[in-house]
Enzyme design. Structure first.
Site, short mmCIF file in Angstrom:
data_model
loop_
_atom_site.label_atom_id
_atom_site.label_comp_id
_atom_site.label_asym_id
_atom_site.label_seq_id
_atom_site.Cartn_x
_atom_site.Cartn_y
_atom_site.Cartn_z
N THR A 127 0.81 -1.29 0.06
CA THR A 127 -0.01 0.09 0.12
C THR A 127 0.93 1.21 -0.15
O THR A 127 0.52 2.18 -0.84
CB THR A 127 -0.79 -0.03 1.30
OG1 THR A 127 -1.64 -1.14 0.98
CG2 THR A 127 -1.71 1.42 1.24
N HIS A 175 2.02 1.77 -3.40
CA HIS A 175 1.20 2.27 -4.51
C HIS A 175 1.13 3.63 -4.09
O HIS A 175 1.01 4.54 -5.16
CB HIS A 175 -0.11 1.67 -4.19
CG HIS A 175 -0.15 0.14 -4.48
ND1 HIS A 175 0.09 -0.23 -5.95
CD2 HIS A 175 -0.45 -0.90 -4.04
CE1 HIS A 175 0.05 -1.37 -6.25
NE2 HIS A 175 -0.15 -1.97 -5.07
#
Length: 339
Positions: free
Chosen positions: A39, A42
């Protein structure tokens, strides 16, 4: 205090910011170890749909209690802890049912509010768990992804004798394999496109590994199961081809769990694979009452998290740490920031 802020795509800076103060029901944690996860990566690439820079990233972490806010009981300054980084509203229909991981107003540390890539972070006291004796801060930083693996295993209903395919051998896939074995999985097949990840998968107990760059993973998995397919397929890669592969390798009435975070959320699926085989297809989002189990598994030495940690950096080296993970320099799997 010093903190790692994301200002935009690939723009990581270590800066001085104000130290947080706890409000009622909150505590401030002195961070000792924090993991960079998919995460965060990203977000670093500018691909996270919910993050708005500037933001202090980080939600996989451990540390000790530095300050306690008004109304907090049962927690002492100096206690070693790990934090479940989900902040739910407690009022929506999902929260009322106790399903806080799908809260309609869910906030995640390091995404919606400032996170743990800093010397200090404030969190709701109810989200704090004590670290057991013998569990180091660095091991404790991997409890959060381990809780993800516990949740996936529960969602997929893995039981005694099941065969499973895990598509994606990153940190989450490697943890799922270990938790699945604890749950009774008989045969574990893992795929990836990086040989060094697959070698670690074998060390951690995978029965068969498949490099999807070198051979057709669907064909190989079916061959390994006498063309029957697996009981459970888990999509843990977040790559466009893998959800369709998961459907194809699962036997009739089998279970498919999709957990990958997709930078491009639209993928092509053959719906007939679901209908013709009456597959049970589940999504899996973070965790839901799974932290305590993850802590127990780690404290009882049921799970090897240390083998996943390949790189460690100080907070001031955060930019280099992100570049190593983004560009796969030095064969990274799990990268930690230690403070």
């Amino acid at each position: 205090m010093r903190a790692v802020l994301l200002h935009g795509p690939y723009d990581i800076r270590v800066e001085d910011v104000d130290k947080p103060s706890p409000s009622r029901g909150e505590v401030v944690i002195r961070v000792k170890a924090a993991g960079i996860c998919g995460t965060d990566l990203h977000s670093y690439r500018g691909k996270h749909p919910f993050l708005r820079p500037p933001r202090i990233l980080g939600h996989e972490f451990s540390g000790y209690v530095a300050e306690i806010g008004e109304g907090v009981t049962g927690i002492e300054v100096g206690e070693r802890v790990v934090v479940e980084p989900l902040i739910s509203c407690g009022r929506c229909d999902a929260c009322i049912r106790g399903e806080y991981n799908v809260c309609r107003n869910l906030k995640v540390l390091g995404v919606h509010v400032d996170g743990a890539f800093a010397e200090y972070v404030k969190v709701p006291a109810e989200k704090v768990y004590r670290l057991p004796k013998g569990v180091s801060y660095e091991d404790g930083a991997l409890i959060e992804p381990l809780a993800v693996a516990v949740h996936v295993t529960r969602r997929s209903k893995i039981g005694l004798g099941d065969s499973i395919a895990i598509l994606g051998s990153g940190p989450i896939g490697l943890l799922i394999a270990q938790v699945a074995r604890c749950a009774g999985a008989r045969r574990i097949i893992m795929t990836d496109v990086l040989d060094y990840r697959l070698r670690l998968a074998e060390r951690l107990g995978a029965d068969v590994t498949v490099n999807a760059k070198d051979e057709d993973p669907v064909k190989r998995i079916l061959e390994e199961t006498n063309n029957m397919g697996v009981d459970v397929a888990i999509e843990a890669a977040g790559a466009p081809p893998t959800p369709a592969q998961a459907l194809r390798v699962t036997k009739p009435h089998g279970r498919v769990v999709i957990i990958g975070f997709f930078e491009m959320p639209s993928v092509q699926l053959n719906i007939l694979d679901i209908v013709a085989k009456e597959l049970h297809v589940y999504g899996s989002r973070v965790y839901w009452h799974d932290f305590a189990t993850a802590i127990e598994l780690l404290s009882e030495d049921k799970i090897d998290v240390r083998s996943l940690v390949t790189h460690k950096y100080g907070l001031e080296e955060a930019k280099e740490a992100f570049e190593v993970l983004d560009k796969k320099i030095g064969r990274p799997i799990k990268v930690l920031l230690t403070l």
